[in-house]
Design a protein around this motif. Structure first.
Motif, PDB file in Angstrom:
ATOM      1  N   ALA A  86       1.096  -1.167   0.026  1.00  0.00           N
ATOM      2  CA  ALA A  86       0.001  -0.069  -0.139  1.00  0.00           C
ATOM      3  C   ALA A  86       0.901   1.428   0.331  1.00  0.00           C
ATOM      4  O   ALA A  86       0.364   1.794  -0.449  1.00  0.00           O
ATOM      5  CB  ALA A  86      -0.764  -0.002   1.118  1.00  0.00           C
ATOM      6  N   PHE A  87       2.048   0.962   0.802  1.00  0.00           N
ATOM      7  CA  PHE A  87       2.638   2.468   0.986  1.00  0.00           C
ATOM      8  C   PHE A  87       3.222   2.472  -0.374  1.00  0.00           C
ATOM      9  O   PHE A  87       3.936   3.552  -0.581  1.00  0.00           O
ATOM     10  CB  PHE A  87       3.742   2.239   1.796  1.00  0.00           C
ATOM     11  N   ALA A  88       4.128   1.072  -1.065  1.00  0.00           N
ATOM     12  CA  ALA A  88       4.752   2.074  -2.399  1.00  0.00           C
ATOM     13  C   ALA A  88       3.971   1.740  -3.288  1.00  0.00           C
ATOM     14  O   ALA A  88       4.222   2.801  -4.205  1.00  0.00           O
ATOM     15  CB  ALA A  88       5.124   0.001  -2.885  1.00  0.00           C
ATOM     16  N   LEU A  89       2.852   1.650  -3.609  1.00  0.00           N
ATOM     17  CA  LEU A  89       1.383   1.997  -4.419  1.00  0.00           C
ATOM     18  C   LEU A  89       1.511   3.832  -3.981  1.00  0.00           C
ATOM     19  O   LEU A  89       1.516   4.546  -5.366  1.00  0.00           O
ATOM     20  CB  LEU A  89       0.022   1.420  -4.284  1.00  0.00           C
ATOM     21  N   ALA A  90       0.588   4.082  -3.263  1.00  0.00           N
ATOM     22  CA  ALA A  90       1.188   5.165  -2.689  1.00  0.00           C
ATOM     23  C   ALA A  90       1.947   6.591  -3.301  1.00  0.00           C
ATOM     24  O   ALA A  90       2.313   7.164  -3.856  1.00  0.00           O
ATOM     25  CB  ALA A  90       0.252   5.890  -1.822  1.00  0.00           C
ATOM     26  N   ALA A  91       3.536   5.914  -2.776  1.00  0.00           N
ATOM     27  CA  ALA A  91       4.632   7.255  -3.424  1.00  0.00           C
ATOM     28  C   ALA A  91       4.370   7.199  -4.136  1.00  0.00           C
ATOM     29  O   ALA A  91       5.219   8.127  -4.601  1.00  0.00           O
ATOM     30  CB  ALA A  91       5.731   6.581  -2.111  1.00  0.00           C
ATOM     31  N   GLY A  92       4.411   5.359  -4.908  1.00  0.00           N
ATOM     32  CA  GLY A  92       5.328   5.689  -6.047  1.00  0.00           C
ATOM     33  C   GLY A  92       3.712   6.683  -7.235  1.00  0.00           C
ATOM     34  O   GLY A  92       4.505   7.934  -8.180  1.00  0.00           O
TER      35      GLY A  92
END
Length: 212
Positions: A86-92
């Motif tokens: 979830a963090f990876a998607l949001a950060a990307g």
């Protein structure tokens, strides 16, 4: 161009190693201790961004320390592979938007137009022949790199915790040199998501042995 590529690649490799060492060192400390040190470093870094000393190594040191410590603090909140994805998607997504038409784009354009020197203090910057002091990798990229390394390490991904995010950053660097700049976080995020996805898929295919 060859000089820039070589220096930039060496800078990113060294940065990845230093962030990894910082993640491992901070991993042995308590959360409260890491937060206190991170807050102190962040305040000092903000002061440096306003002061803007001519000694670029001082700024580089705080860029590395701030990105690493802030990343370690956030990574301790990501206690599962789902939270990491979830963090990876949001950060990307956030980085892609910022790079194409947000704050990052504004800072880049101001720097290219020689209207502001802030970019140098928001990035790891190194002197390059014929180009002068050049920003290579941003503090935000180092922050996300540290989050990925620390979170993957806590989730027991072993050496992949270092190799996968670092590879994503190096790929982004190569693409950026070839295309004139690209957002780095989406590539790091994609690498981490693929790693976590493959690991979960392999685990789901593992059939536990039945004892008679």
């Amino acid at each position: 161009m060859p000089a820039l590529a070589g220096i930039a690649a060496a800078t990113v490799v060294i940065a990845c190693i230093l962030v990894w060492l910082g993640v491992r060192l901070a991993g042995a400390a308590s959360t409260s201790a890491v937060r206190r040190v991170a807050l102190f470093v962040l305040v000092a870094y903000v002061a440096i961004c306003f002061w803007r000393p001519s000694a670029f190594l001082v700024a580089d040191m705080f860029v590395l320390a701030t990105g690493t410590l802030a990343g370690v603090v956030l990574a301790r909140m990501l206690g599962s592979p789902a939270a990491l994805i979830a963090f990876a998607l949001a950060a990307g997504i956030a980085d892609a938007i910022s790079f194409t038409g947000g704050v990052t784009r504004m800072i880049l354009e101001a720097s290219h137009a020689s209207k502001s020197s802030l970019l140098v203090y928001l990035s790891l910057s190194v002197p390059v022949p014929h180009l002068g002091l050049t920003a290579v990798v941003g503090v935000g990229d180092l922050f996300v790199l540290a989050v990925f390394m620390a979170a993957l390490r806590r989730l027991e991904y072993g050496r992949a915790a270092f190799i996968v995010p670092s590879s994503g950053l190096l790929i982004a660097l190569g693409a950026g040199l070839a295309l004139g700049g690209v957002p780095a976080v989406p590539m790091m995020s994609a690498a981490v998501i693929v790693l976590v996805g493959i690991t979960k898929f392999r685990q789901s295919r593992t059939v536990p042995l039945r004892t008679p």
